[in-house]
Design a protein around this motif. Structure first.
Motif, PDB file in Angstrom:
ATOM      1  N   LYS A  60      33.575  52.051  38.507  1.00  0.00           N
ATOM      2  CA  LYS A  60      33.847  50.650  38.172  1.00  0.00           C
ATOM      3  C   LYS A  60      33.373  50.258  36.775  1.00  0.00           C
ATOM      4  CE  LYS A  60      29.609  49.148  40.501  1.00  0.00           C
ATOM      5  NZ  LYS A  60      29.061  48.370  41.625  1.00  0.00           N
ATOM      6  N   TRP A  63      36.117  49.668  34.020  1.00  0.00           N
ATOM      7  CA  TRP A  63      36.860  48.419  33.826  1.00  0.00           C
ATOM      8  C   TRP A  63      35.982  47.170  33.932  1.00  0.00           C
ATOM      9  CZ3 TRP A  63      37.670  51.628  38.094  1.00  0.00           C
ATOM     10  CH2 TRP A  63      37.354  51.115  39.345  1.00  0.00           C
ATOM     11  N   LEU A  66      36.306  44.702  31.022  1.00  0.00           N
ATOM     12  CA  LEU A  66      37.515  43.870  31.083  1.00  0.00           C
ATOM     13  C   LEU A  66      37.315  42.699  32.037  1.00  0.00           C
ATOM     14  CD1 LEU A  66      40.530  43.355  30.490  1.00  0.00           C
ATOM     15  CD2 LEU A  66      41.059  44.901  32.395  1.00  0.00           C
ATOM     16  N   TRP A  81      38.626  36.705  38.713  1.00  0.00           N
ATOM     17  CA  TRP A  81      38.764  38.038  39.304  1.00  0.00           C
ATOM     18  C   TRP A  81      38.416  38.048  40.790  1.00  0.00           C
ATOM     19  CZ3 TRP A  81      40.881  42.022  36.664  1.00  0.00           C
ATOM     20  CH2 TRP A  81      41.001  41.870  35.288  1.00  0.00           C
ATOM     21  N   THR A 127      35.973  45.933  41.892  1.00  0.00           N
ATOM     22  CA  THR A 127      36.249  44.826  40.977  1.00  0.00           C
ATOM     23  C   THR A 127      35.577  43.548  41.462  1.00  0.00           C
ATOM     24  OG1 THR A 127      38.389  45.841  40.470  1.00  0.00           O
ATOM     25  CG2 THR A 127      38.101  43.529  39.851  1.00  0.00           C
TER      26      THR A 127
END
Length: 208
Positions: A60, A63, A66, A81, A127
């Protein structure tokens, strides 16, 4: 009075974090329970493939920048998110409950599909984890920032136990099918996400 308000606010924040981290552990626990359901119908190589489903969680950090940098200002840096990923997890589990049950119950289970399914859930959970970790920085006051790690550890472990130990125990007694359990978990994700989206506001962050 201000200190009491901070304590009450931190308790509410800790409750929210605990709930979000508990949700995160549910797909992980189900992923761990599936090899037990496939005992005798999956080879050692296929069992090893299933264990790779958790790999996205270890990656993880690739990303995470981002997730931290890209967001819709009016939605909030973390909810940009958090809400979509949890909606995707909930919708995926709810809509695929029958198919997953059929895969696991098959005489020759399609292990690569099952592994890919749980790898996708793990990627979404990873995420969500990045977003929740970041949100914890503003949800909790500085003096109680350490509660975030406790909520993470306790919540993930609780979610894992509920969907691994809890599901296996109920399933072994014929109390619940895999389809019903996956569907109920998916519905829980959707309801919790709706509550967070509508009822929780983010504090402004420095530089946001």
């Amino acid at each position: 009075m201000g200190e009491a308000d901070d304590a009450a606010g931190d308790l509410r924040a800790a409750g929210l974090l605990l709930a979000l981290y508990t949700l995160q552990g549910i797909p992980m626990g189900l992923s761990g329970a599936v090899p037990l359901l496939l005992a005798g119908r999956a080879s050692y190589a296929e069992q090893a493939l299933l264990s790779l489903a958790s790999l996205p969680f270890s990656l993880k950090l690739l990303w995470a920048p981002l997730v931290d940098a890209a967001y819709v200002r009016r939605w909030g840096r973390r909810k940009t998110w958090l809400v979509p990923t949890q909606l995707l997890i909930g919708a995926t589990m709810l809509l695929s409950r029958g198919r997953v049950d059929a895969w696991v119950a098959a005489a020759a289970p399609p292990v690569p599909r099952i592994a890919a399914y749980f790898a996708a859930l793990y990627a979404l959970c990873a995420t969500q984890d990045v977003a929740v970790d970041g949100w914890a920085l503003t949800l909790l006051s500085k003096r109680r920032a350490g509660w975030a790690a406790t909520c993470n550890g306790v919540g993930q472990s609780l979610g894992y136990a509920l969907s691994y130990v809890g599901f296996v125990a109920l399933h072994a007694r014929g109390r619940v099918s895999l389809a019903a359990f996956v569907g109920a978990c998916g519905a829980g994700f959707l309801l919790t996400t709706a509550a967070v989206a509508l009822g929780c506001r983010e504090r402004a962050e420095a530089g946001a």
